[in-house]
Design a protein around this motif. Structure first.
Motif, PDB file in Angstrom:
ATOM      1  N   CYS A   1       0.652  -8.718   2.740  1.00  8.50           N
ATOM      2  CA  CYS A   1       0.947  -7.375   2.214  1.00  8.50           C
ATOM      3  C   CYS A   1       1.447  -7.479   0.777  1.00  8.50           C
ATOM      4  O   CYS A   1       1.300  -6.550  -0.017  1.00  8.50           O
ATOM      5  CB  CYS A   1       1.939  -6.636   3.107  1.00  8.50           C
ATOM      6  SG  CYS A   1       3.647  -7.178   2.950  1.00  8.50           S
TER       7      CYS A   1
ATOM      8  N   SER B   1      -1.151   0.115   1.103  1.00  9.73           N
ATOM      9  CA  SER B   1      -0.621  -1.127   1.669  1.00  9.73           C
ATOM     10  C   SER B   1       0.392  -0.824   2.770  1.00  9.73           C
ATOM     11  O   SER B   1       0.386  -1.465   3.827  1.00  9.73           O
ATOM     12  CB  SER B   1       0.049  -1.966   0.570  1.00  9.73           C
ATOM     13  OG  SER B   1      -0.858  -2.274  -0.450  1.00  9.73           O
TER      14      SER B   1
ATOM     15  N   CYS C   1      -1.497  -7.819  -2.033  1.00  9.57           N
ATOM     16  CA  CYS C   1      -2.114  -6.607  -2.595  1.00  9.57           C
ATOM     17  C   CYS C   1      -1.518  -6.273  -3.953  1.00  9.57           C
ATOM     18  O   CYS C   1      -2.195  -5.708  -4.821  1.00  9.57           O
ATOM     19  CB  CYS C   1      -1.934  -5.427  -1.642  1.00  9.57           C
ATOM     20  SG  CYS C   1      -2.569  -5.747   0.011  1.00  9.57           S
TER      21      CYS C   1
END
Length: 1451
Positions: free
Chosen positions: A1192, A1172, A1195
């Motif tokens: 982000c 990530s 994830c």
């Protein structure tokens, strides 16, 4: 079953008198009807033995004729009871059946398939005890840092077998004898060409002159190994299991006019009658979770399955384990018949073989620590060792005598030979090699090899194999069936497995319907406008995510079938690659149905385009992505050693795929160093295809407040506004879908069918890769020896001889007498269970008593209810209705009954991550009284370790039975007994304590139990195959017959006189003085597969004086009992705090020693954080970076799902031994539940710190201490929530498969309502008003986003800009002033403020402009953390509730 051999027997017995019995020694051996019993005298005193050597052909024919009559008799009984409605009795005559087929096959010139076995100078080596210490997190870290040892071989090899030479001709049987650890199993594995797991195999093994390499490659299925453990699919019936094997072993060349279906039917009919399985054919096989066949029936099914293979060489490893003495004898007799008549080559190893079983073999080989100390005829084995100077006591069976030779404690010497006999294995081997027997056997081997070279049986064998192959099967393939037949049979079985597990099927499709409707309602009627484009993208991405999570659930199911696959791989039933192809074939209709149902639920509600082309394009894309992701997860399963590794690898891959699907990171914004993932990502191609399909050719209006900028009362002319999404020009009234995709994602919609083809190609790639992996990689342990792993530097240093000498010289200690003896009685016990269509009574008016000093044997045939009675008496039953009275010391049973009694169950369930000593200490600490000093408990544990001869494994890891690491099966059985003995119980129940043990171990255990009884303990013990020596230690017996009725209960008497006199006086046949009384009574009451009771013993007992006397005694006890007495003894020995401390310490050690679980989780957290972080590397301040900062965090939600998936099977393992220990009142449910939660906390915060370190600064998030600290706090709490949520689901799930089916439902629902894919304002009011607020992910995402974006200055890039024209005569600043005055977000670029041509508008000025429209606020930051913490606490409380609710298994 080898049909060629079956159908080729000689016919000399056709005209014999069917009632003649050449083996009967006296007229006394008849029943009341004058029919001879299958029992003969022998010098060794075994019941039912044959005299002399079994090699004699006429003797074998006589034995065959005897068995034929028994099978005929059994079949008649089965037919009478099972087929009464047909109005006729079917008579199964084995001789006529085989004889008729044999004549036909001879007429049709079938080739024989008779191969012998020759093994010369065989030496086998395996890993030594110093090769590896107990694996922990520390040892893994140490190995990682010691890079110079990577790939290097550690430790030393140990020699398992040394210079073994033996042979077995067609039609002969060889019995391999030896104590556990002597190398018996290793010899059978090598002879079966299962060499995987050994470090070296030297020497020659030939099969009828064919080298092992060629035989293993082309004729692998002709030598089969039957392992000790039964591994079958529990949800198939017995008939389905056998039919599947027969479909794949039906020969291509059959008798004229015999179809394949006829062949299969005839074989099932024969096997069912031969092994007593006729009535059980439609019963599920079952296991510890699924009700089905009994243990003995399951063992017979495993035997029948191997017989279907038709292999000419068979190796049977302790295959009588779990069978009663009569059934074991019947089974070995059937092997004798098959070997004699079908010219099979049979090698078997058995524990506690009786003399009548021993005499059925031709030769025996005796192993002593891997050395051959005897190989020769069974008739010469005893005289050989007696001539060496050893003494065999009367009534000691010959196999026990031969096995005991290798035990210094058990050996007995003839007078004057004490110092002349060999002592060490090498001395024994040298003595044997100097003997006449050795010379005779080597000469016989040379003669047989010469015969093989002259007669060339391999020529006929090769031709027979070619004839047996199906028409389209490769002639040099080890598989009988063609590729199509294999795939067809496997596919049929796959559908049977799916249908058999109806619960999983209902859960799967029920979940699809419910989740589909919920999902569609969240995206209800998405507007056909610019504002609906974001929702459409989220909806389509979620469609893929949802189907991916369902595919992930397939992994657990896929991994569970690997044991069966490995067994069938060794049987050469089918190619493992075809096994997977059949799974794919079964997947296709299921996936189609799943997608059709899902799409029907979501498509119309969500408001997607209503054209047939787009509808079916969406459908076909979802079908193939579902199939593709099934293959993706199974591919990792096929290359991984266990579920934990497979789950970790596949979830890492799945997260990488989701990140690079094109939704979370736009194609235009991907960094080049990881962009390659996009190109190898089927989810990316599928997402591109379905979003292109949805928007292609469509215009989405830009008119309306939510679809254009600026917004306000005076902004009414669309010509002076900008569309709120990219892709439309200034003043446009609508945005063209194709242009939007090009501008937003960089997609070309004309590529959508190319993208679909790419997904199809990925599906084929995963299918081929998985199939090849299964074909060429070993799925399981495969072979090798059991490797023991010890604590560091705690491996035993003494060799076996020194340890044995030490044991022999050890003084025999006496147990302290019990001052307060226990009397336990039960009366009128009835036990009824619910079954389909009504109830079934398993116990019928059973009564009995055990008194101080009594050692009572509980015996009976398989299915008589022995284990059921023990479960009832020990208060372990949780299903059914129990009626009757039970008293202990003339009192009712109180709450501490389970703690003060010991119950050794049949299943050896232990914590695999503990050592033997730790397991014993844990039991002693938890169950002995709290006032006993710790030192005294430790000393008693050491005493039990010495007694059970476990000194050399005391510091060894227990491990699991199905892996190559850990203690052996018989050592596990000794441990089961040990953990009960160390608790010093007042009453002891034992369920088959000697099953699976060798004679000396059994003798030691029964002798010790006798000591317990002599010291005042009452003991009730089921026992299956007792020798006369073992049986003599018991003083009372409770004998049950089928239906759970009592046949006899009372004293056995000296030399069993009281018991035998009871049966003989009630019409039973006379018992020979040399007979084994235990086998005598089992035969009298009709035990065994072919057993017939001589009378209705249940009725005889009920009317006997013995029963009246017993009832009078029990009534007297009942009269003494104070029914109003109330006592409140403590349930547990220790208080709550002490329980928590000890349980937590063990749980912590268990986790520390589970690197496959924890190192995998550490690696996964680090991988996801780095993936990530580098995918969103150094996020900037552009407008599109606001969305990236949101995604982000997304994830981490997927990572949570993988943590949930991992913790569940881990908890279910812990729950297995918790249930056993809780049933014995070791500790309460609360300490266990607390330990499960608390043990995870240190790992949670370590994972938190690791994730922060790898992700936070890599992604370039705000670098201020308060923001970093909050991230650490919130993410750690989120990890705690995730793991507790996984524990919660596991706590109410019965199996890992059930949990795996449930997981996608909850995971997808949590993600769906988090507010990421569908903004809260766009959700229907129904969901927005309550479900959004109940979703913990909402608070997580809000906390993350506001923490990161608040106060963050945005500088838009050109691609973020929305452009529009100002009205004539106004500058952009003047025109937009009203919009900003009304609180509009964003700003105008400075260079366009005074422009009268084109205004450049940025939607965000500060980060809060991005999240304010979602209804989020920076002020809620710590509220969000508090709510998430509350969810963690709620999960923990709910988890504890379900641990309490399901603390007892269904039994």
């Amino acid at each position: 079953m080898d049909t060629e051999a079956i159908e080729r027997q000689p016919q000399p017995w056709r005209n014999q008198d069917p009632h003649a019995d050449n083996n009967n020694d006296s007229d006394d051996n008849t029943d009341a009807n004058g029919i001879p019993l299958s029992r003969q005298k022998s010098s060794a005193g075994g019941f039912g033995e044959r005299n002399g050597n079994a090699v004699d052909y006429d003797e074998a024919m006589n034995q065959y004729e005897e068995m034929r009559r028994e099978l005929t008799k059994q079949s008649t009984i089965n037919a009478q009871s099972g087929d009464a409605e047909k109005g006729a009795v079917e008579r199964f005559d084995l001789t006529d059946y085989l004889g008729g087929i044999d004549r036909k096959r001879n007429e049709e010139s079938f080739q024989p398939k008779h191969l012998g076995l020759v093994c010369k100078n065989l030496t086998v080596k395996g890993l030594g005890a110093d090769a590896e210490w107990i694996p922990t997190l520390a040892t893994v870290a140490e190995k990682m840092f010691k890079f110079w040892q990577w790939g290097a071989k550690l430790g030393h090899d140990r020699t398992i077998l040394t210079d073994i030479s033996m042979y077995c001709k067609p039609g002969q049987m060889v019995l391999v004898l030896g104590r556990p650890g002597a190398g018996c199993t290793s010899l059978l594995r090598v002879l079966s060409d299962m060499r995987h797991g050994f470090t070296a195999v030297e020497g020659d093994v030939k099969y009828g002159g064919i080298e092992a390499v060629e035989f293993g490659k082309i004729y692998k299925g002709e030598v089969c190994y039957n392992q000790e453990e039964d591994i079958n699919y529990p949800t198939l019936t017995a008939k389905q299991t056998l039919t599947f094997a027969l479909r794949l072993k039906t020969p291509g060349k059959r008798l004229q006019g015999e179809s394949s279906n006829n062949f299969i039917g005839n074989m099932i009919y024969m096997l069912g009658n031969m092994l007593g399985l006729t009535k059980q054919m439609d019963t599920m096989v079952g296991n510890e979770f699924v009700r089905g066949l009994s243990g003995g029936e399951r063992k017979r099914l495993t035997i029948a399955e191997q017989m279907t293979t038709g292999s000419c060489i068979n190796c049977w490893d302790c295959s009588t384990r779990g069978l009663d003495a009569a059934s074991a004898l019947d089974y070995i007799r059937s092997l004798r018949i098959m070997t004699d008549i079908l010219k099979k080559t049979t090698v078997a190893t058995l524990y506690q073989a009786s003399d009548n079983i021993f005499q059925l073999f031709d030769n025996t080989i005796v192993l002593y620590e891997g050395h051959c100390i005897y190989f020769g005829p069974v008739s010469q084995a005893k005289p050989y060792f007696e001539n060496l100077g050893f003494f065999c006591p009367s009534r000691k069976s010959i196999p026990d005598f031969l096995t005991g030779i290798s035990n210094m404690q058990e050996r007995e010497y003839r007078p004057g030979f004490e110092n002349k006999v060999p002592v060490t294995p090498i001395e024994f081997e040298e003595a044997y090699k100097q003997s006449d027997v050795y010379k005779q056997m080597m000469a016989g081997m040379a003669e047989y090899e010469n015969e093989v070279s002259q007669t060339r049986p391999d020529v006929a064998f090769r031709q027979a194999i070619e004839e047996a192959h199906a028409k389209r099967a490769a002639k040099h393939s080890p598989f009988t069936a063609s590729a199509f037949q294999q795939i067809k049979a496997l596919t049929i079985r796959q559908f049977q497995l799916i249908y058999g597990d109806k619960g999983a099927l209902v859960s799967r499709f029920g979940g699809v319907i419910v989740k589909g409707i919920i999902m569609a309602s969240v995206f209800f009627k998405m507007p056909h406008a610019a504002s609906g484009l974001f929702s459409r993208g989220g909806f389509l991405f979620f469609s893929l995510t949802f189907n991916t999570l369902i595919s992930q659930a397939e992994l657990a199911t896929f991994m569970q079938g690997r044991g069966v696959l490995e067994k069938h791989k060794n049987f050469s039933l089918y190619r493992p690659a075809f096994f997977y192809i059949a799974q794919v074939a079964a997947d296709i209709p299921l996936s189609c149905l799943q997608v059709i149902v899902f799409q029907f639920c979501v498509y119309f509600i969500a408001g997607l385009n209503l054209t047939a082309g787009q509808y079916f394009t969406y459908m076909i894309n979802l079908i193939f992505i579902n199939l593709c992701m099934n293959g993706f997860f199974r591919m990792f399963g096929s290359v991984s050693p266990n579920f934990f590794v497979a789950s970790q690898l596949s979830s890492c891959g799945m997260i990488a795929y989701l990140i690079y699907s094109g939704y979370l990171i736009g194609y235009n914004h991907m960094h080049p160093w990881l962009m390659w993932i996009y190109w190898i990502n089927p989810l990316a191609y599928s997402y591109k295809a379905i979003i292109s399909n949805e928007v292609h050719g469509n215009y989405f209006t830009c008119e309306g407040p939510a679809n254009s900028i600026p917004v306000g009362p005076s902004y009414t002319d669309q010509a002076y506004k900008a569309c709120s999404v990219v892709g439309a020009g200034p003043g446009a009234t609508a945005v063209y879908g194709d242009e939007y995709l090009k501008a937003k994602f960089g997609y070309n919609t004309w590529e959508r069918w190319i993208d679909f083809v790419a997904v199809v190609l990925f599906f084929f790639l995963f299918t081929i890769t998985t199939a090849l992996s299964m074909e060429y990689l070993s799925a399981g342990s495969g072979g090798g020896s059991q490797v023991k792993v010890y604590k560091r530097n705690r491996a035993p240093t003494e060799d076996a001889a020194a340890l044995a000498e030490k044991r022999a010289n050890r003084p025999q200690g006496k147990l302290e007498a019990v001052t307060d003896g226990t009397t336990f009685s039960w009366q009128h016990i009835d036990y009824t269970v619910p079954v389909k269509g009504g109830h079934r009574q398993l116990l019928n008016d059973v009564g009995g008593i055990v008194k101080p000093g009594h050692l009572t044997a509980l015996m009976g045939s398989s299915g008589a209810g022995k284990t059921t009675l023990l479960d009832v008496l020990s208060q372990r039953k949780t299903i059914g209705k129990i009626e009757g009275r039970m008293y202990m010391n003339s009192e009712k049973l109180f709450s501490d009954f389970e703690r003060i009694t010991g119950y050794c169950e049949q299943m050896d369930i232990h914590n695999p991550n503990a050592t033997v000593r730790e397991a014993l200490k844990f039991s002693a600490y938890m169950r002995q009284p709290a006032d006993v000093p710790k030192a005294e408990k430790d000393a008693y544990v050491e005493q039990i370790i010495e007694l059970l001869e476990m000194e050399n494994i005391a510091d060894a890891l227990i491990g699991t039975a199905n892996s190559n690491k850990g203690i052996s099966v018989e050592e596990r059985k000794r441990l089961t007994i040990g953990v009960e003995l160390v608790s010093k119980p007042k009453l002891l129940f034992l369920d088959e304590p000697t099953s699976g043990l060798d004679a000396q171990s059994s003798f030691n255990i029964i002798r010790f139990i006798r000591k317990l009884a002599d010291a005042g303990w009452p003991v009730l013990c089921t026992i299956h195959q007792p020798s006369a020596t073992l049986f003599s230690y018991f003083d009372h017996i409770l004998l049950l017959v089928r239906g759970g009725r009592t046949a006899y209960h009372g004293p056995i008497g000296e030399d069993s006189k009281d018991m035998i006199e009871y049966f003989e006086s009630n019409g039973a046949s006379k018992c020979s003085p040399s007979a084994n009384p235990a086998e005598y009574i089992l035969e009298v009451v009709g035990a065994g597969t072919a057993g017939v009771a001589q009378a209705d013993w249940g009725e005889i007992w009920a009317n006997s004086q013995n029963a009246n006397d017993l009832q009078a005694e029990l009534e007297a006890i009942h009269a003494e009992v104070d029914q109003n007495l109330k006592r409140n003894p403590p349930n547990y020995s220790l208080n709550f705090i002490q329980q928590c401390i000890i349980v937590f310490k063990r749980m912590n050690a268990s986790y520390w020693r589970s690197p496959s679980y924890n190192v995998g989780r550490i690696a996964k957290v680090a991988f996801i954080a780095l993936m990530s972080g580098f995918s969103y590397w150094n996020l900037g301040d552009a407008g599109y970076d606001m969305e990236n900062r949101l995604f982000c965090i997304f994830c981490t939600l997927i990572m949570a799902n993988s943590l949930i998936v991992l913790v569940q099977p881990r908890f279910m393992e812990e729950r297995q031994w918790f249930r056993r220990e809780h049933a014995s009142k070791y500790y309460g449910w609360m300490p266990f539940a607390l330990a499960c939660v608390l043990v995870e906390i240190p790992y949670i915060w370590c994972f938190d710190a690791l994730f922060l370190f790898c992700f936070y600064w890599t992604a370039g998030l705000q670098n201020t201490s308060d923001r970093i600290g909050y991230f650490f706090l919130l993410f750690g709490t989120f990890l705690g929530f995730s793991i507790s949520f996984g524990l919660l689901i596991a706590a109410f799930s019965t199996t890992p498969t059930m949990a795996a089916v449930i997981n996608p439902f909850f995971s997808s629902i949590l993600i769906l309502f988090a507010g990421i894919m569908q903004a809260p304002v766009d959700m229907p009011y129904f969901w927005r008003s309550w479900m959004y607020w109940l979703d913990p992910y909402h608070y997580l995402i809000e906390g993350f986003v506001v923490n990161e974006l608040d106060g963050f200055k945005v500088n838009c890039k050109d691609e973020d800009i929305l452009a529009y024209h100002p009205p004539p005569g106004q500058t952009c600043e003047q025109y937009t002033k009203e919009f900003f005055d009304l609180g509009g977000p964003g700003y105008l670029r400075e260079e366009s403020l005074n422009s009268t041509e084109l205004c450049q508008y940025c939607p965000f000025d500060y980060g809060q402009d991005f999240y304010t429209r979602l209804g989020w606020s920076f002020d809620n930051r710590y509220r969000d953390w508090g709510v998430l913490l509350a969810f963690w606490i709620f999960n923990t409380i709910a988890f504890m509730f379900f641990v309490w609710l399901f603390r007892k298994p269904k039994r």
